[in-house]
Design a protein around this motif. Sequence first.
Motif, short mmCIF file in Angstrom:
data_model
loop_
_atom_site.label_atom_id
_atom_site.label_comp_id
_atom_site.label_asym_id
_atom_site.label_seq_id
_atom_site.Cartn_x
_atom_site.Cartn_y
_atom_site.Cartn_z
N GLU A 6 17.61 -106.71 -86.88
CA GLU A 6 18.17 -106.55 -85.72
C GLU A 6 17.30 -105.56 -85.08
OE1 GLU A 6 20.21 -108.34 -84.07
OE2 GLU A 6 20.86 -109.48 -85.79
N LEU A 7 16.87 -104.40 -85.77
CA LEU A 7 16.23 -103.42 -85.16
C LEU A 7 14.87 -103.10 -85.99
CD1 LEU A 7 19.09 -100.57 -85.28
CD2 LEU A 7 18.55 -102.01 -83.29
N TRP A 8 14.19 -104.26 -86.20
CA TRP A 8 12.78 -104.32 -86.69
C TRP A 8 11.83 -103.55 -85.98
CZ3 TRP A 8 8.82 -106.42 -84.04
CH2 TRP A 8 8.97 -107.27 -82.89
N ASP A 9 11.78 -103.46 -84.68
CA ASP A 9 11.09 -102.86 -83.71
C ASP A 9 11.78 -101.44 -83.24
OD1 ASP A 9 12.93 -103.95 -82.25
OD2 ASP A 9 11.52 -104.33 -80.69
N GLN A 10 12.52 -100.76 -83.93
CA GLN A 10 12.99 -99.69 -83.44
C GLN A 10 12.88 -98.22 -84.39
OE1 GLN A 10 14.38 -99.23 -80.31
NE2 GLN A 10 13.78 -101.47 -79.94
N PHE A 11 11.83 -98.22 -84.81
CA PHE A 11 11.70 -97.28 -86.03
C PHE A 11 11.76 -96.01 -85.53
CE2 PHE A 11 8.98 -94.49 -88.35
CZ PHE A 11 9.46 -94.69 -89.76
N ASP A 12 10.99 -95.53 -84.05
CA ASP A 12 11.14 -94.36 -83.65
C ASP A 12 12.60 -93.80 -83.35
OD1 ASP A 12 8.60 -93.92 -84.01
OD2 ASP A 12 8.04 -94.64 -82.07
N ASN A 13 13.23 -94.93 -82.83
CA ASN A 13 14.82 -94.45 -82.35
C ASN A 13 15.78 -94.34 -83.72
OD1 ASN A 13 14.41 -94.91 -79.83
ND2 ASN A 13 14.71 -97.14 -79.71
N LEU A 14 15.44 -95.26 -84.76
CA LEU A 14 16.21 -94.83 -86.00
C LEU A 14 15.82 -93.54 -86.74
CD1 LEU A 14 15.83 -98.36 -87.87
CD2 LEU A 14 18.04 -97.46 -86.58
N ASP A 15 14.70 -93.04 -86.55
CA ASP A 15 14.28 -91.66 -86.98
C ASP A 15 14.95 -90.64 -85.96
OD1 ASP A 15 13.00 -89.42 -87.80
OD2 ASP A 15 11.13 -89.78 -86.80
N LYS A 16 15.07 -90.94 -84.69
CA LYS A 16 15.86 -90.04 -84.25
C LYS A 16 17.50 -89.92 -84.31
CE LYS A 16 12.89 -89.97 -80.08
NZ LYS A 16 12.84 -90.50 -78.51
N HIS A 17 17.94 -91.17 -84.55
CA HIS A 17 19.18 -91.28 -84.74
C HIS A 17 19.83 -90.66 -86.29
CE1 HIS A 17 23.10 -92.98 -85.28
NE2 HIS A 17 22.88 -93.50 -86.60
N THR A 18 18.85 -90.89 -87.08
CA THR A 18 19.19 -90.33 -88.47
C THR A 18 19.13 -88.96 -88.39
OG1 THR A 18 16.86 -90.75 -89.05
CG2 THR A 18 18.39 -92.33 -89.96
N GLN A 19 18.32 -88.30 -87.72
CA GLN A 19 18.04 -86.74 -87.52
C GLN A 19 19.18 -86.21 -86.83
OE1 GLN A 19 15.80 -84.73 -88.63
NE2 GLN A 19 17.14 -83.04 -88.13
N TRP A 20 19.83 -87.06 -85.95
CA TRP A 20 21.12 -86.63 -85.14
C TRP A 20 22.48 -86.57 -85.92
CZ3 TRP A 20 25.51 -89.56 -84.76
CH2 TRP A 20 26.51 -89.00 -84.11
N GLY A 21 22.38 -87.46 -87.00
CA GLY A 21 23.53 -87.54 -87.72
C GLY A 21 23.37 -86.40 -88.87
N ILE A 22 22.41 -86.08 -89.40
CA ILE A 22 22.26 -84.79 -90.34
C ILE A 22 22.61 -83.35 -89.28
CG2 ILE A 22 20.55 -83.49 -91.45
CD1 ILE A 22 19.15 -85.79 -92.37
N ASN A 213 17.80 -98.98 -96.40
CA ASN A 213 17.83 -97.85 -97.14
C ASN A 213 18.31 -96.95 -96.15
OD1 ASN A 213 17.13 -98.88 -99.56
ND2 ASN A 213 15.13 -98.08 -99.17
N LEU A 214 17.85 -96.66 -94.76
CA LEU A 214 18.49 -95.77 -93.80
C LEU A 214 19.59 -96.06 -93.33
CD1 LEU A 214 14.92 -95.36 -91.44
CD2 LEU A 214 16.08 -93.69 -93.22
N GLN A 215 20.04 -97.41 -93.13
CA GLN A 215 21.14 -97.62 -93.01
C GLN A 215 22.47 -97.45 -94.00
OE1 GLN A 215 21.70 -101.91 -92.10
NE2 GLN A 215 23.78 -101.82 -91.08
N ASP A 216 21.95 -97.47 -95.17
CA ASP A 216 22.65 -97.15 -96.35
C ASP A 216 23.12 -95.61 -96.33
OD1 ASP A 216 23.18 -99.82 -96.99
OD2 ASP A 216 21.35 -99.54 -98.82
N MET A 217 21.79 -94.91 -95.88
CA MET A 217 21.96 -93.57 -96.13
C MET A 217 23.11 -92.99 -94.90
SD MET A 217 19.17 -90.58 -94.92
CE MET A 217 19.10 -91.06 -93.49
N ASP A 218 22.88 -93.68 -93.79
CA ASP A 218 23.59 -93.25 -92.61
C ASP A 218 25.08 -93.43 -92.78
OD1 ASP A 218 23.38 -92.03 -89.67
OD2 ASP A 218 24.57 -94.11 -89.37
N GLN A 219 25.31 -94.66 -93.30
CA GLN A 219 26.71 -94.93 -93.78
C GLN A 219 27.49 -94.02 -94.78
OE1 GLN A 219 26.38 -99.05 -94.89
NE2 GLN A 219 26.57 -99.90 -92.81
N ARG A 220 26.62 -93.73 -95.73
CA ARG A 220 27.04 -92.83 -96.77
C ARG A 220 27.41 -91.28 -96.06
NH1 ARG A 220 22.77 -94.41 -99.61
NH2 ARG A 220 21.94 -92.36 -99.54
N ARG A 221 26.64 -91.04 -95.00
CA ARG A 221 26.84 -89.81 -94.36
C ARG A 221 28.30 -90.02 -93.90
NH1 ARG A 221 26.72 -88.56 -89.22
NH2 ARG A 221 25.70 -90.56 -88.68
#
Length: 565
Positions: A6-22, A213-221
């Motif tokens: 679903e987000l194959w073209d949203q690499f930069d946004n996922l980068d920002k989201h995972t940083q926000w989660g941390i 892997n990023l999704q799994d990491m965010d879900q574990r968080r």
Amino acid sequence: MSWGTELWDQFDNLDKHTQWGIDFLERYAKFVKERLEIEQNYAKQLRNLVKKYCPKRSKDEEPRFTSCLSFYSILNELNDYAGQREVVAEEMAHKVYGELLKYSQDLKAERKYHLQEGRKAQQHLDHCWKQMDNSKRKFERECREAEKSQVTYERLDNDINATKSEVEKAKAQFYLRTHMADESKNEYAAQLQNFNAEQWKHFNNAIPHIFKNLQDMDQRRTVKLGETYRSFAESERRVIPIISKCLEGMVCAAKAVDDRKDSAIVVESFKSGFDPPGDFPFEDFSQNLSRTGSDGTISNTPKGDRDGGPGSRSDPKHPMSRTKNKLWLFGKKPKAPSLEDFSHLPPEQRRKKLLQRIDELNKELQKEMDQRDALNKMKDVYEKNPQMGDPNSLQPKISETICNMEKLRSEIHKNETWLSEVEGKQSSRGDRRHSADNHHHTPQGRESPEGSYTDDTSQEHHTPHHRPSPARPGPPNPDPHEFDDEFDDDDPLPVIGHCKALYSFDGKNEGTLVMAEDEVLYIIEEDKGDGWTRARKQSGEEGYVPTSYVEITLEKNSKGAVTYI
């Protein structure tokens, strides 16, 4: 839903989201840290409060009132409550804050790795695209060059003025450029095919795997945050039963307050053991008047006989009488402070102290006896098994223990002797008071001014109406054996003031002084808290009078007041 599809073209946004989660996780960790610091400070302040109000006196000086004991119980429960707040802080520190810090570090490292893998895949795809684009540009360039060579060849071939060599050269150049264009075309086709393959793998394999892997990491968080939220609440809930017990203990301490028991403790603590003062006798001031024998109302009996016979009133000039006037009110007056037998205390308090000391000495004696028995058993073992030790080595210790036992027995005997003296005085004092009460309330007659009883109501003398006198302190009842160690000197004490008698006092007990109402006396020793003041008459007779019976005026800067402990 999968991030990879679903987000194959949203690499930069996922980068920002995972940083926000941390960042959010670290913010929650900071909140937990501040929360546990509040708990630590609260527990510390509670402990300081308990320490401030806890008694700093020895065990013997501890008050026994139920209100005080309940308050100390509440302090103990509050101290336990503070301990539970420390447990909460410790649980939060280890199971919440510590876990969050560790997990945050792991999360940062994992995120960094996945993003690096994503960037590597993107860089590889960009490299393939550049190769394909270069081959495409080369093919385009070669085609334009071939077209130019073809135009040149056709122009020279149609030109009748062109030489054959020029035509052949243009033809060869045309064939070369055409061949190079064909090669560029083949290379471009190959690079294009390779790029399309890499792009398919990038968007269908590499990126979905990395995003997964990023999704799994965010879900574990997210799951970790939920677990720490629960641990945060559990750290509080686990101590609630113990805190409830602390509060129940405070309630029980409040219920244990007993006003009647506290009042009984006051009586037990301050009871002196003295008997209340008796009634005042009638004082006949008309005894020195000379009457005719026909009056029959006033006897010509000598004053000494009326007071109870010769020798009942002390002669201030008589050495023995003068010595008795110097006797301490409740026994002998010591030359130096003596605390060993507690003779400075009232009888009841002295009895309690002696009982307490005897109990302590008995406990120490029991310890010494237990130690002696243990040493004897050890000696028997050594005698049966010499290899374990020398039995003679224990003999000095056994002898020392036996010596200590003898000393303790001697101390116990001495204190028991003092105790029997105190109890004997109290019982004799009670007997004397009971006898005096029975004699005073004899129904057959009334007491005459001469001290005898008569049934003739016509001879009864009416006592003048004086103002009511206050209760007298307990009369002195010294032991006759204590008078052997009287004062060594007969030097009179210096005068430190004077007093005026507000009421008359009979002075029947030894060591006390007879005084009439409005009589002026010299003060030679102040009241030491027992309710008696030592005074001297103008005739030189000395003794003790009730402090509440006189109006005292002390001389300024007077010296000579003697204080006894």
